[in-house]
Motif scaffolding. Sequence first.
Motif, mmCIF file in Angstrom:
data_model
loop_
_atom_site.group_PDB
_atom_site.id
_atom_site.type_symbol
_atom_site.label_atom_id
_atom_site.label_comp_id
_atom_site.label_asym_id
_atom_site.label_seq_id
_atom_site.Cartn_x
_atom_site.Cartn_y
_atom_site.Cartn_z
ATOM 1 N N UNK A 26 8.802 -5.010 -26.243
ATOM 2 C CA UNK A 26 8.117 -3.822 -26.764
ATOM 3 C C UNK A 26 8.420 -3.630 -28.242
ATOM 4 N N UNK A 27 9.664 -3.866 -28.624
ATOM 5 C CA UNK A 27 10.056 -3.736 -30.037
ATOM 6 C C UNK A 27 9.280 -4.753 -30.878
ATOM 7 N N UNK A 28 9.234 -5.997 -30.404
ATOM 8 C CA UNK A 28 8.526 -7.057 -31.140
ATOM 9 C C UNK A 28 7.035 -6.775 -31.214
ATOM 10 N N UNK A 29 6.453 -6.292 -30.108
ATOM 11 C CA UNK A 29 5.026 -5.960 -30.069
ATOM 12 C C UNK A 29 4.720 -4.878 -31.102
ATOM 13 N N UNK A 30 5.524 -3.824 -31.113
ATOM 14 C CA UNK A 30 5.308 -2.709 -32.038
ATOM 15 C C UNK A 30 5.420 -3.170 -33.490
ATOM 16 N N UNK A 31 6.380 -4.020 -33.749
ATOM 17 C CA UNK A 31 6.581 -4.543 -35.098
ATOM 18 C C UNK A 31 5.413 -5.445 -35.515
ATOM 19 N N UNK A 32 4.990 -6.317 -34.616
ATOM 20 C CA UNK A 32 3.898 -7.246 -34.913
ATOM 21 C C UNK A 32 2.589 -6.507 -35.187
ATOM 22 N N UNK A 33 2.356 -5.430 -34.443
ATOM 23 C CA UNK A 33 1.127 -4.656 -34.610
ATOM 24 C C UNK A 33 1.185 -3.711 -35.806
ATOM 25 N N UNK A 34 2.391 -3.424 -36.298
ATOM 26 C CA UNK A 34 2.514 -2.539 -37.459
ATOM 27 C C UNK A 34 2.300 -1.075 -37.139
ATOM 28 N N UNK A 35 2.552 -0.677 -35.895
ATOM 29 C CA UNK A 35 2.392 0.731 -35.544
ATOM 30 C C UNK A 35 3.509 1.558 -36.176
ATOM 31 N N UNK A 36 3.188 2.798 -36.490
ATOM 32 C CA UNK A 36 4.117 3.673 -37.193
ATOM 33 C C UNK A 36 5.074 4.408 -36.263
ATOM 34 N N UNK A 37 4.692 4.574 -35.006
ATOM 35 C CA UNK A 37 5.540 5.318 -34.087
ATOM 36 C C UNK A 37 6.713 4.466 -33.602
ATOM 37 N N UNK A 38 7.755 5.147 -33.172
ATOM 38 C CA UNK A 38 8.939 4.508 -32.596
ATOM 39 C C UNK A 38 8.649 4.195 -31.122
ATOM 40 N N UNK A 39 9.270 3.142 -30.597
ATOM 41 C CA UNK A 39 9.174 2.842 -29.169
ATOM 42 C C UNK A 39 10.536 3.095 -28.532
ATOM 43 N N UNK A 40 10.490 3.452 -27.268
ATOM 44 C CA UNK A 40 11.698 3.811 -26.539
ATOM 45 C C UNK A 40 11.713 3.110 -25.181
ATOM 46 N N UNK A 41 12.904 2.984 -24.645
ATOM 47 C CA UNK A 41 13.107 2.529 -23.272
ATOM 48 C C UNK A 41 13.855 3.635 -22.543
ATOM 49 N N UNK A 42 13.622 3.790 -21.247
ATOM 50 C CA UNK A 42 14.386 4.804 -20.517
ATOM 51 C C UNK A 42 15.865 4.442 -20.503
ATOM 52 N N UNK A 43 16.720 5.445 -20.646
ATOM 53 C CA UNK A 43 18.164 5.217 -20.597
ATOM 54 C C UNK A 43 18.683 5.391 -19.170
ATOM 55 N N UNK A 44 17.796 5.652 -18.252
ATOM 56 C CA UNK A 44 18.149 5.841 -16.844
ATOM 57 C C UNK A 44 16.873 5.965 -16.035
ATOM 58 N N UNK A 45 17.001 6.473 -14.841
ATOM 59 C CA UNK A 45 15.850 6.647 -13.958
ATOM 60 C C UNK A 45 14.986 7.801 -14.480
ATOM 61 N N UNK A 46 13.666 7.593 -14.446
ATOM 62 C CA UNK A 46 12.754 8.666 -14.865
ATOM 63 C C UNK A 46 12.775 9.792 -13.839
ATOM 64 N N UNK A 47 12.785 11.038 -14.283
ATOM 65 C CA UNK A 47 12.661 12.151 -13.338
ATOM 66 C C UNK A 47 11.348 12.029 -12.555
ATOM 67 N N UNK A 48 11.344 12.531 -11.346
ATOM 68 C CA UNK A 48 10.167 12.380 -10.467
ATOM 69 C C UNK A 48 8.896 12.954 -11.090
#
Length: 197
Positions: free
Chosen positions: A133-155
């Motif tokens: 995801x980091x590489x994809x965002x960088x390659x596309x040149x998008x301005x927003x930050x990308x994140x990964x969950x640090x744990x289980x997503x709330x329901x």
Amino acid sequence: MNKKKKKNLIEYGLILVIFAGLYFTGYHTEVLGFLQRGILATGIMNPDLDKDTNLADNKTQPVADFSMSFINSKGERVDMEDLRGKVIFLNIWATWCPPCVAEMPGINKLYKDVDKDKVAFIMLSVDQDFQKAIDFNSRKGYDFEVYAPAGVLPSLYQSASIPTTYVIDASGKLVLTHTGMGDYYTKKFKEFLKEQY
């Protein structure tokens, strides 16, 4: 074998080789995403601000769950609680998802247009390997930050399909849930975001 059958066999073989090449290099997702942008351009996949929202009755708006934490592309932990008081645009996506790839250019345009002091974007990748995801965002040149969950997503934010987009208003209510791709770079959606300050 006659010439016509031989020609057809060669054509089908060539098409198969092209599709196999796209698949094995991983570019099939981007090609399909590009094609799906044509569908987005029609407007038929846009969030239905009457159906996808709970704005008619303030009592039916669920309270957002702020117990989530994320890891950004720099490896820093970000708590959703720190975003309380802002409008939150939360998009759950993955690099292998063509509809996710299709809606990214519009989301990036929206990101560049909004007041960052009032609206926070959480582009939450569910890729098993966050580096993709980091590489994809960088390659596309998008301005927003990308994140990964640090744990289980709330329901509240678990969806059977991606992309899924949630909007949480400044008071902490979940005001929009849109499953599937959408074009968020529309005048109507930008006005909707401003109304959530």
